[in-house]
Design an enzyme around this catalytic site. Structure first.
Site, PDB file in Angstrom:
ATOM      1  N   LEU A  23      55.119  30.926  44.379  1.00  0.00           N
ATOM      2  CA  LEU A  23      54.471  31.116  43.161  1.00  0.00           C
ATOM      3  C   LEU A  23      52.909  30.803  43.175  1.00  0.00           C
ATOM      4  O   LEU A  23      52.458  30.337  44.208  1.00  0.00           O
ATOM      5  CB  LEU A  23      54.977  29.825  42.165  1.00  0.00           C
ATOM      6  CG  LEU A  23      54.692  28.528  42.407  1.00  0.00           C
ATOM      7  CD1 LEU A  23      54.882  27.509  41.090  1.00  0.00           C
ATOM      8  CD2 LEU A  23      55.319  27.701  43.735  1.00  0.00           C
ATOM      9  N   CYS A  24      52.115  31.304  42.241  1.00  0.00           N
ATOM     10  CA  CYS A  24      50.820  30.991  42.011  1.00  0.00           C
ATOM     11  C   CYS A  24      50.350  31.922  43.255  1.00  0.00           C
ATOM     12  O   CYS A  24      50.132  32.909  43.197  1.00  0.00           O
ATOM     13  CB  CYS A  24      50.491  29.526  42.091  1.00  0.00           C
ATOM     14  SG  CYS A  24      48.831  29.214  41.219  1.00  0.00           S
ATOM     15  N   HIS A  25      49.438  31.169  43.864  1.00  0.00           N
ATOM     16  CA  HIS A  25      48.810  31.970  45.032  1.00  0.00           C
ATOM     17  C   HIS A  25      49.617  31.908  46.330  1.00  0.00           C
ATOM     18  O   HIS A  25      49.385  32.533  47.481  1.00  0.00           O
ATOM     19  CB  HIS A  25      47.240  31.154  45.427  1.00  0.00           C
ATOM     20  CG  HIS A  25      46.475  31.229  44.604  1.00  0.00           C
ATOM     21  ND1 HIS A  25      46.304  30.702  43.401  1.00  0.00           N
ATOM     22  CD2 HIS A  25      45.324  32.393  44.482  1.00  0.00           C
ATOM     23  CE1 HIS A  25      45.442  31.174  42.626  1.00  0.00           C
ATOM     24  NE2 HIS A  25      44.484  31.964  43.279  1.00  0.00           N
TER      25      HIS A  25
ATOM     26  N   PHE B  89      49.460  34.432  40.509  1.00  0.00           N
ATOM     27  CA  PHE B  89      48.482  33.807  39.595  1.00  0.00           C
ATOM     28  C   PHE B  89      47.420  35.163  39.471  1.00  0.00           C
ATOM     29  O   PHE B  89      47.100  35.849  40.260  1.00  0.00           O
ATOM     30  CB  PHE B  89      47.760  33.117  40.668  1.00  0.00           C
ATOM     31  CG  PHE B  89      46.467  32.159  39.737  1.00  0.00           C
ATOM     32  CD1 PHE B  89      46.783  31.284  38.953  1.00  0.00           C
ATOM     33  CD2 PHE B  89      45.249  32.416  40.062  1.00  0.00           C
ATOM     34  CE1 PHE B  89      45.879  30.683  38.070  1.00  0.00           C
ATOM     35  CE2 PHE B  89      44.255  32.116  39.055  1.00  0.00           C
ATOM     36  CZ  PHE B  89      44.596  31.157  38.331  1.00  0.00           C
TER      37      PHE B  89
ATOM     38  N   GLY C  94      56.771  32.563  40.298  1.00  0.00           N
ATOM     39  CA  GLY C  94      56.130  32.029  39.116  1.00  0.00           C
ATOM     40  C   GLY C  94      54.820  32.307  39.038  1.00  0.00           C
ATOM     41  O   GLY C  94      54.133  32.457  40.165  1.00  0.00           O
TER      42      GLY C  94
END
Length: 293
Positions: free
Chosen positions: A189-191, A216, A268
């Site tokens: 998720l994210c980075h 992200f 995510g």
């Protein structure tokens, strides 16, 4: 006299441990961090009791990201993005092994730790010995991966620390190749999806070409994160941009807590997705074990 968030400085805070390195500004931390998460319980507590299947987490082993102006961002893995998904998986019954590329201690953004959140803090305490003394990823590959491996999933948490070392690591690439070849799950998720770039090393194209992912939003790293002093300068490259160049479809352009599954890849968009991704990951792994009998 009390002050509201608007009175807080938007200048990144110097990190005294390293020359020209900076933590996020007080204003950005007031915007992006909270003493508690949106965790409201698990749904698969004790669902897996077989004792075999585990999750391999590849954590960030480097703290500093060099940005374009020569400053460094003092970062690591975001603790909510790491610990809340793992809380769901561990509560479901899956053990966790921690690895970093070089075997150095995992780096966390401790300034983002939600210290009043029992789910996150209990998971941190349970994993702290492994976070301080993780396995070296190459040794995991040599001794822990194969067709009969006990790892059901590979988890790469986010935080800007995930953009340093992981995307250029042949060991990360080999781990992702193994997961794809053996129908194991990849959770990130994210980075964290920056690690997917490693799968293309030495290949004509990425094995993730055609996959769709949450990540992200580049627009935040290019705009608001600079304006509010979360970052001390522009990043040298952007995660969604490079993944798109490799043929992956980015399904989000904002940060809403969205999660997404494409085949065995679960993603995510941000810390806001940590709880939902944990629920999705636990559900997916439990169902996979049940389906396999």
């Amino acid at each position: 006299m009390s002050h509201d968030a608007g009175d807080l400085s938007r200048d990144p805070t110097p990190d005294p441990a390293e020359e020209n390195a900076f933590f996020p500004s007080p204003y950005s931390l007031s915007t992006y961090t909270s003493p508690k998460t949106n965790f409201d319980g698990v749904k698969h507590k004790g669902a897996y009791t077989g004792g075999k299947w585990k999750v391999l987490m590849i954590a960030a082993g480097e703290r500093y990201v060099l940005v374009e102006n020569g400053k460094m961002f003092s970062t690591g893995n975001h603790p909510v993005e790491m610990l809340l998904p793992l809380h769901h998986l561990m509560e479901a019954g899956f053990d966790v092994d921690v690895a970093t590329v070089e075997g150095y201690p995992a780096k966390l953004e401790m300034w983002a730790m939600p210290r009043e959140d029992e789910a996150v803090m209990s998971t941190y305490e349970a994993l702290k010995p492994q976070l301080k003394q993780p396995r070296r990823l190459s040794e995991v590959i040599a001794h822990g991966l194969g067709e009969d491996s006990d790892y059901l999933a590979v988890f790469v948490p986010g935080g800007h620390g995930a953009v340093v070392g992981l995307p250029t690591s042949t060991a990360v690439g080999r781990t992702l190749d193994w997961a794809l070849a053996n129908d194991r799950f990849i959770i990130t998720l994210c980075h964290g999806p920056a690690a997917l770039l490693a799968a293309s090393l030495g290949k004509d194209e990425s094995p993730f070409k055609g996959y769709s992912v949450c990540v992200f939003p580049d627009a935040l790293d290019e705009g608001p994160n600079l304006e509010i002093g979360y970052l001390p300068g522009r990043l040298p490259w952007l995660v969604a941009d490079l993944l798109s160049e490799q043929g992956l479809e980015i399904v989000n352009d904002d940060m809403t807590g969205r999660t997404h599954r494409d085949r065995g890849l679960l993603t995510g968009d941000s810390p806001l997705a940590s709880h939902a991704l944990g629920l999705l990951a636990a559900e997916t792994l439990v169902e996979a074990v049940r389906s396999a009998g």
